[in-house]
Scaffold this active site. Structure first.
Site, mmCIF file in Angstrom:
data_model
loop_
_atom_site.group_PDB
_atom_site.id
_atom_site.type_symbol
_atom_site.label_atom_id
_atom_site.label_comp_id
_atom_site.label_asym_id
_atom_site.label_seq_id
_atom_site.Cartn_x
_atom_site.Cartn_y
_atom_site.Cartn_z
ATOM 1 N N ARG A 1 0.831 -1.226 0.000
ATOM 2 C CA ARG A 1 0.000 0.000 0.000
ATOM 3 C C ARG A 1 0.865 1.276 0.000
ATOM 4 O O ARG A 1 0.470 2.296 0.552
ATOM 5 C CB ARG A 1 -0.946 0.050 1.202
ATOM 6 N N SER B 1 -10.691 -1.382 4.124
ATOM 7 C CA SER B 1 -9.838 -1.490 5.313
ATOM 8 C C SER B 1 -9.465 -0.087 5.776
ATOM 9 O O SER B 1 -8.922 0.694 4.990
ATOM 10 C CB SER B 1 -8.550 -2.240 4.986
ATOM 11 N N GLU C 1 -4.923 3.232 6.608
ATOM 12 C CA GLU C 1 -4.752 3.000 5.173
ATOM 13 C C GLU C 1 -5.498 4.096 4.422
ATOM 14 O O GLU C 1 -5.116 4.510 3.335
ATOM 15 C CB GLU C 1 -5.318 1.623 4.802
HETATM 16 N N1 EPU Z 1 -9.692 -11.407 11.037
HETATM 17 C C1 EPU Z 1 -10.159 -11.284 12.321
HETATM 18 N N2 EPU Z 1 -11.323 -10.600 12.520
HETATM 19 C C2 EPU Z 1 -12.033 -10.058 11.493
HETATM 20 C C3 EPU Z 1 -11.573 -10.204 10.175
HETATM 21 C C4 EPU Z 1 -10.375 -10.875 9.975
HETATM 22 O O1 EPU Z 1 -9.557 -11.761 13.274
HETATM 23 O O2 EPU Z 1 -13.071 -9.432 11.778
HETATM 24 C C5 EPU Z 1 -8.383 -12.082 10.817
HETATM 25 C C6 EPU Z 1 -8.516 -13.537 10.375
HETATM 26 O O3 EPU Z 1 -7.477 -14.251 10.977
HETATM 27 C C7 EPU Z 1 -8.259 -13.458 8.882
HETATM 28 C C8 EPU Z 1 -7.246 -12.325 8.803
HETATM 29 O O4 EPU Z 1 -7.676 -11.402 9.810
HETATM 30 O O5 EPU Z 1 -7.718 -14.657 8.408
HETATM 31 C C9 EPU Z 1 -7.202 -11.639 7.452
HETATM 32 O O6 EPU Z 1 -8.517 -11.171 7.115
HETATM 33 P P1 EPU Z 1 -8.947 -10.888 5.596
HETATM 34 O O7 EPU Z 1 -8.596 -12.055 4.752
HETATM 35 O O8 EPU Z 1 -10.356 -10.425 5.607
HETATM 36 O O9 EPU Z 1 -7.969 -9.731 5.129
HETATM 37 P P2 EPU Z 1 -7.430 -8.388 5.818
HETATM 38 O O10 EPU Z 1 -5.984 -8.599 6.147
HETATM 39 O O11 EPU Z 1 -8.312 -7.911 6.904
HETATM 40 C C10 EPU Z 1 -6.556 -7.448 3.546
HETATM 41 C C11 EPU Z 1 -6.657 -6.170 2.766
HETATM 42 C C12 EPU Z 1 -8.003 -6.093 2.065
HETATM 43 C C13 EPU Z 1 -8.131 -7.291 1.133
HETATM 44 C C14 EPU Z 1 -7.989 -8.569 1.955
HETATM 45 C C15 EPU Z 1 -7.992 -9.812 1.104
HETATM 46 C C16 EPU Z 1 -5.286 -4.578 3.971
HETATM 47 C C17 EPU Z 1 -5.255 -3.377 4.828
HETATM 48 N N3 EPU Z 1 -6.496 -5.048 3.655
HETATM 49 O O12 EPU Z 1 -7.542 -7.385 4.568
HETATM 50 O O13 EPU Z 1 -8.030 -4.907 1.288
HETATM 51 O O14 EPU Z 1 -9.376 -7.286 0.457
HETATM 52 O O15 EPU Z 1 -6.738 -8.558 2.670
HETATM 53 O O16 EPU Z 1 -6.786 -9.908 0.429
HETATM 54 O O17 EPU Z 1 -4.234 -5.084 3.586
HETATM 55 C C18 EPU Z 1 -8.617 -2.595 1.397
HETATM 56 O O18 EPU Z 1 -7.418 -2.367 1.229
HETATM 57 O O19 EPU Z 1 -9.469 -1.686 1.534
HETATM 58 C C19 EPU Z 1 -9.056 -3.989 1.479
HETATM 59 C C20 EPU Z 1 -10.330 -4.328 1.722
#
Ligand code: EPU
Length: 335
Positions: free
Chosen positions: A164, A234, A330
């Site tokens: 990012r 996010s 972000e």
């Molecule tokens: N998790 C929790 N609680 C929650 C949601 C997630 O504990 O409420 C934990 C779980 O362990 C899960 C992990 O967080 O396995 C990762 O969650 P998720 O796959 O939903 O991804 P994220 O890391 O929260 C990132 C990007 C998203 C992108 C997803 C999928 C960033 C800041 N965000 O989210 O991007 O869609 O991965 O690749 O890196 C954005 O940038 O706006 C965005 C939505």
């Protein structure tokens, strides 16, 4: 070119904040952009460039000029047996670019389906999802220097890309306005399916269409539709910590998810940290922490940018006090 005065940005930010800008300028061509950049009034004014406003938090009315590109177009500018280079105007809606590539059988951006926003901002932000980042397919970025008015083509290695991050966000670099992005897309099957449940959802014989459909389905399950519930995806970045710090944290919180990242760092999901601090699904006035994804702040209608920023600050403080980890937004704050 369209110029509007005292203009509501409500349709131009996905938090749906009813802020106004003193001036709103939309340009359709590079010639119009050059005219704006050379204009003395423009040079004296505060200005900011937006895409679809899907990663912005306006804290107040904007006392300056908000610029928006309507430079469109998708054109194959190079092709060989294995790939095409697609030149995309900065004002194209990103998901329409993905749909266009998938329809033609070109691989590389299908995992980035349904990400809100426009192509130019995608290159500023290095959008990423489900194991793919835009930088993985970018050949180059075409941009005008806002100070010298020169157009330059930045090869991807000169764009300073990281998680990012890019030179286009770096305040120490001359401000650049992106007009086109050039993407190399593969004609040969190449899938990235190792993130979360994506591979499982797609099954043993992946197709481009199936990957796009699965990504769209997962996003719809986890993320609120900004057309229905104001949000900017996010709100925070996932923090990177040193391997030693991650080990110490894992001793205290064995269930904490960790993912290896670049330079020996470890990525910890911010959503997990926020959920552990008890914020998931909670509502403070008109601002909420989404109940299916704790990393997303939502505007239930009527929230102000300041109120959203206050909730974000209380989350940052709680995560810092509890885990000693500093979350960084972000979302870009605009004052
Ligand atoms: N998790 C929790 N609680 C929650 C949601 C997630 O504990 O409420 C934990 C779980 O362990 C899960 C992990 O967080 O396995 C990762 O969650 P998720 O796959 O939903 O991804 P994220 O890391 O929260 C990132 C990007 C998203 C992108 C997803 C999928 C960033 C800041 N965000 O989210 O991007 O869609 O991965 O690749 O890196 C954005 O940038 O706006 C965005 C939505």
């Amino acid at each position: 070119m369209q110029i509007k005065q005292n203009y509501s940005l409500e349709p131009h930010n996905t938090f749906h904040l009813p802020v106004k800008t003193r001036w709103f300028m939309e340009y359709d061509s590079e010639d119009d952009l050059k005219k704006i950049l050379r204009d003395e009034y423009f040079q004296e004014c505060l200005s900011t460039h937006i895409g679809a406003g899907s990663n912005l938090l306006f804290l107040n009315d904007y006392n300056g000029i908000v610029l928006h590109s309507r430079i469109r177009g998708m054109e194959v500018v190079a092709e060989d047996e294995a790939s095409v280079v697609l030149r995309v105007g900065a004002g194209e809606v990103w998901d329409e670019v993905v749909a266009y590539a998938v329809e033609r059988g070109w691989h590389g951006i299908e995992n980035l389906s349904l990400i809100p926003g426009e192509a130019g901002a995608a290159a500023v932000q290095n959008i990423g999802a489900y194991g793919v980042e835009l930088k993985d397919v970018l050949v180059s970025v075409e941009a005008y220097n806002q100070l010298t008015f020169e157009k330059k083509i930045f090869p991807v290695e000169d764009c300073g890309y990281g998680y990012r991050e890019s030179r286009f966000k770096d305040p120490h670099q001359d401000p650049q306005i992106i007009t086109q992005v050039n993407l190399r897309l593969s004609k040969r099957p190449a899938f990235t399916l190792d993130y979360g449940q994506l591979g499982e959802r797609v099954g043993a014989e992946p197709t481009l269409r199936a990957v796009r459909d699965a990504v769209i389905a997962i996003r719809r399950e986890k993320l609120p539709d900004p057309a229905v519930l104001g949000n900017a995806g996010s709100f925070f970045k996932n923090p990177m910590v040193d391997a030693g710090d991650a080990l110490r944290l894992r001793e205290r919180y064995p269930e904490m998810p960790v993912y290896p990242a670049a330079d020996g760092k470890v990525k910890i999901p911010a959503a997990w940290l926020i959920e552990q601090c008890g914020f998931k699904g909670k509502r403070h006035g008109d601002v909420g922490v989404y109940d299916k994804q704790a990393l997303v702040l939502v505007n239930y209608g009527g929230a102000t940018g300041d109120e959203i920023a206050l909730v974000a600050e209380s989350i940052r403080t709680a995560v810092n006090e509890h885990f000693g980890i500093e979350l960084m937004p972000e979302v870009k704050y605009i004052v």
